[in-house]
Write a protein that holds these residues in place. Structure first.
Motif, PDB file in Angstrom:
ATOM      1  N   THR A   5      48.184 -20.175 -11.012  1.00  0.00           N
ATOM      2  CA  THR A   5      48.497 -21.566 -10.713  1.00  0.00           C
ATOM      3  C   THR A   5      49.935 -21.851 -11.130  1.00  0.00           C
ATOM      4  O   THR A   5      50.379 -21.429 -12.207  1.00  0.00           O
ATOM      5  CB  THR A   5      47.540 -22.505 -11.469  1.00  0.00           C
ATOM      6  OG1 THR A   5      46.208 -22.271 -11.011  1.00  0.00           O
ATOM      7  CG2 THR A   5      47.903 -23.961 -11.234  1.00  0.00           C
ATOM      8  N   ALA A   6      50.667 -22.568 -10.278  1.00  0.00           N
ATOM      9  CA  ALA A   6      52.052 -22.906 -10.578  1.00  0.00           C
ATOM     10  C   ALA A   6      52.408 -24.226  -9.907  1.00  0.00           C
ATOM     11  O   ALA A   6      51.780 -24.640  -8.931  1.00  0.00           O
ATOM     12  CB  ALA A   6      52.996 -21.800 -10.106  1.00  0.00           C
ATOM     13  N   ARG A  16      54.330 -29.727  -5.909  1.00  0.00           N
ATOM     14  CA  ARG A  16      52.889 -29.661  -5.692  1.00  0.00           C
ATOM     15  C   ARG A  16      52.318 -28.513  -6.523  1.00  0.00           C
ATOM     16  O   ARG A  16      53.047 -27.587  -6.908  1.00  0.00           O
ATOM     17  CB  ARG A  16      52.543 -29.448  -4.215  1.00  0.00           C
ATOM     18  CG  ARG A  16      52.974 -28.107  -3.646  1.00  0.00           C
ATOM     19  CD  ARG A  16      52.597 -27.979  -2.175  1.00  0.00           C
ATOM     20  NE  ARG A  16      53.074 -26.710  -1.637  1.00  0.00           N
ATOM     21  CZ  ARG A  16      52.409 -25.561  -1.740  1.00  0.00           C
ATOM     22  NH1 ARG A  16      51.234 -25.539  -2.369  1.00  0.00           N
ATOM     23  NH2 ARG A  16      52.896 -24.452  -1.242  1.00  0.00           N
ATOM     24  N   VAL A  17      51.040 -28.571  -6.817  1.00  0.00           N
ATOM     25  CA  VAL A  17      50.357 -27.520  -7.562  1.00  0.00           C
ATOM     26  C   VAL A  17      49.776 -26.517  -6.569  1.00  0.00           C
ATOM     27  O   VAL A  17      49.057 -26.899  -5.644  1.00  0.00           O
ATOM     28  CB  VAL A  17      49.247 -28.105  -8.453  1.00  0.00           C
ATOM     29  CG1 VAL A  17      48.513 -26.988  -9.192  1.00  0.00           C
ATOM     30  CG2 VAL A  17      49.834 -29.099  -9.447  1.00  0.00           C
ATOM     31  N   VAL A  21      49.882 -18.494  -6.275  1.00  0.00           N
ATOM     32  CA  VAL A  21      51.218 -17.939  -6.442  1.00  0.00           C
ATOM     33  C   VAL A  21      51.103 -16.543  -7.045  1.00  0.00           C
ATOM     34  O   VAL A  21      50.379 -16.354  -8.041  1.00  0.00           O
ATOM     35  CB  VAL A  21      52.075 -18.849  -7.345  1.00  0.00           C
ATOM     36  CG1 VAL A  21      53.420 -18.205  -7.644  1.00  0.00           C
ATOM     37  CG2 VAL A  21      52.253 -20.219  -6.705  1.00  0.00           C
ATOM     38  N   PRO A  22      51.773 -15.539  -6.487  1.00  0.00           N
ATOM     39  CA  PRO A  22      51.666 -14.178  -7.032  1.00  0.00           C
ATOM     40  C   PRO A  22      52.154 -14.086  -8.475  1.00  0.00           C
ATOM     41  O   PRO A  22      53.134 -14.735  -8.854  1.00  0.00           O
ATOM     42  CB  PRO A  22      52.563 -13.357  -6.105  1.00  0.00           C
ATOM     43  CG  PRO A  22      52.652 -14.145  -4.840  1.00  0.00           C
ATOM     44  CD  PRO A  22      52.604 -15.584  -5.267  1.00  0.00           C
ATOM     45  N   VAL A  23      51.469 -13.290  -9.268  1.00  0.00           N
ATOM     46  CA  VAL A  23      51.925 -12.991 -10.626  1.00  0.00           C
ATOM     47  C   VAL A  23      52.993 -11.913 -10.542  1.00  0.00           C
ATOM     48  O   VAL A  23      52.753 -10.845  -9.967  1.00  0.00           O
ATOM     49  CB  VAL A  23      50.763 -12.514 -11.515  1.00  0.00           C
ATOM     50  CG1 VAL A  23      51.275 -12.064 -12.882  1.00  0.00           C
ATOM     51  CG2 VAL A  23      49.725 -13.624 -11.678  1.00  0.00           C
ATOM     52  N   LEU A 333      49.265 -28.023 -16.302  1.00  0.00           N
ATOM     53  CA  LEU A 333      50.182 -27.966 -15.175  1.00  0.00           C
ATOM     54  C   LEU A 333      49.892 -29.047 -14.139  1.00  0.00           C
ATOM     55  O   LEU A 333      50.814 -29.541 -13.474  1.00  0.00           O
ATOM     56  CB  LEU A 333      50.121 -26.586 -14.519  1.00  0.00           C
ATOM     57  CG  LEU A 333      50.627 -25.415 -15.370  1.00  0.00           C
ATOM     58  CD1 LEU A 333      50.357 -24.084 -14.657  1.00  0.00           C
ATOM     59  CD2 LEU A 333      52.117 -25.552 -15.664  1.00  0.00           C
ATOM     60  N   ALA A 334      48.635 -29.432 -14.000  1.00  0.00           N
ATOM     61  CA  ALA A 334      48.267 -30.430 -12.993  1.00  0.00           C
ATOM     62  C   ALA A 334      48.899 -31.791 -13.259  1.00  0.00           C
ATOM     63  O   ALA A 334      49.035 -32.606 -12.344  1.00  0.00           O
ATOM     64  CB  ALA A 334      46.745 -30.572 -12.930  1.00  0.00           C
TER      65      ALA A 334
END
Length: 357
Positions: A5-6, A16-17, A21-23, A333-334
């Motif tokens: 999540t990012a 936007r959340v 998303v790739p690590v 993060l949200a």
């Protein structure tokens, strides 16, 4: 884990959340960190409002964090898996999509981290890197002041005063502590309710910026000899006050701000060298932002930042560098975008907004 999540760019003025998303994997000389807390900065809204592009919606925002080393790249020996660290990162970077802090995992160069001593929480540490780098670049690169341990033998009867305008700001509180460590005499402007805090951090005197005579009060206190100003406020009023406070002697006088300043005030005194710091130059690469915010690559800032981080680690371990007061918010993060909006609207004062991840 392959995805995370990012908080990513969603176009001009918007985040936007994203939960897919790739690590990233750490390249040689880099480390992968599990983010435990993130801190917010004015750049988080200024860049998305004025300079962000929407060419790729996986550009991660955020410029600083505290966390735990999860993996080290080839050649890294300075830190190990499990170390607690803090670091700055170039958020909203089209050239390195995953470089931001508003995520669960991010990568950073191994020499750009500071190990967090026991007794300092992730939440308190999260907001230290950007302000320390900004203050360090301003004081030691731009103003040319001596680093701790490099100062000449001082004359106790003639202290070297340095004015920190906006002393209760995040950059201001760190600048005061660095100046004290350098053997200098920091003075600061602040509201009366923040006076005791700044004196405890090392300021030798504070002045109420609400006073219309603030500049002249500082000039009188410094016996008309003030030659160095760091303006953490960078408004027309703070710049005017600083120019009134600076001495009128023949020696060099320098004014450094954290944002572009009004040239109409700058040229009221031709004897003052005025400039401003673009904190993102700390990474040594070109700052690819629009207008006056763009900067050519400055490799010397990258070298200096690595030296500054070694100093910060020593000061943290010795207890001589205290984090700026934190306002810890819930929601992770949200909820980061709510804090960014509060910064944008000027609703945050004398606190660093931090979210646990």
């Amino acid at each position: 884990m392959t995805s995370q999540t990012a908080v990513v760019c969603a176009g001009a003025g918007q985040y936007r959340v994203d939960h897919a998303v790739p690590v990233p994997s750490p390249a040689p000389g880099m480390i992968l960190c599990a983010v435990r807390a993130v801190a917010l900065n004015p750049a988080d809204w200024k860049m998305i409002d004025f300079s962000a592009t929407a060419s790729n919606n996986l550009v991660v925002g955020g410029h600083e964090f505290a966390g735990e080393v999860a993996q080290v790249g080839d050649g890294v020996t300075s830190v190990k898996v499990g170390d607690r660290v803090l670091a700055p990162v170039p958020g909203l970077n089209e050239c390195s999509l995953s470089a931001g802090a508003f995520c669960q995992y991010t990568t950073v160069a191994a020499d750009m981290v500071c190990r967090i001593p026991e007794g300092v929480s992730y939440e308190d540490a999260a907001g230290l890197s950007v302000v320390t780098c900004t203050a360090g670049l301003a004081l030691y690169q731009s103003l040319g002041l001596p680093l701790p341990g490099q100062q000449a033998q001082s004359d106790a009867t003639k202290p070297t005063y340095v004015l920190v305008s906006g002393g209760a700001s995040a950059t201001g509180t760190i600048a005061i502590q660095l100046l004290k460590a350098s053997g200098l005499a920091p003075i600061a402007t602040c509201s009366p309710q923040n006076r005791d805090m700044l004196l405890a951090l090392g300021a030798v005197e504070t002045f109420d910026y609400h006073s219309p005579a603030c500049g002249m009060e500082i000039r009188n206190y410094t016996d008309n000899a003030l030659a160095h100003v760091l303006d953490c406020v960078t408004q027309a009023e703070s710049m005017t006050m600083a120019y009134e406070a600076l001495g009128s002697g023949s020696g060099p006088k320098k004014y450094i701000a954290l944002d572009p300043f009004p040239t109409r005030i700058q040229y009221t005194r031709r004897d003052v060298q005025a400039d401003w710091v673009m904190g993102l130059s700390l990474f040594g690469e070109a700052v690819k932002l629009a207008g006056v915010y763009g900067r050519p690559a400055r490799p010397q800032d990258r070298v200096f930042t690595a030296q500054l981080f070694a100093l910060m680690e020593r000061m943290l371990a010795a207890g001589t560098l205290k984090p700026h007061p934190v306002e810890l918010r819930t929601g992770g993060l949200a909820k980061v975008t709510e804090g960014i909006e509060d910064l944008r609207m000027g609703r945050v004062r004398a606190r660093k907004l931090v979210y646990s991840v």
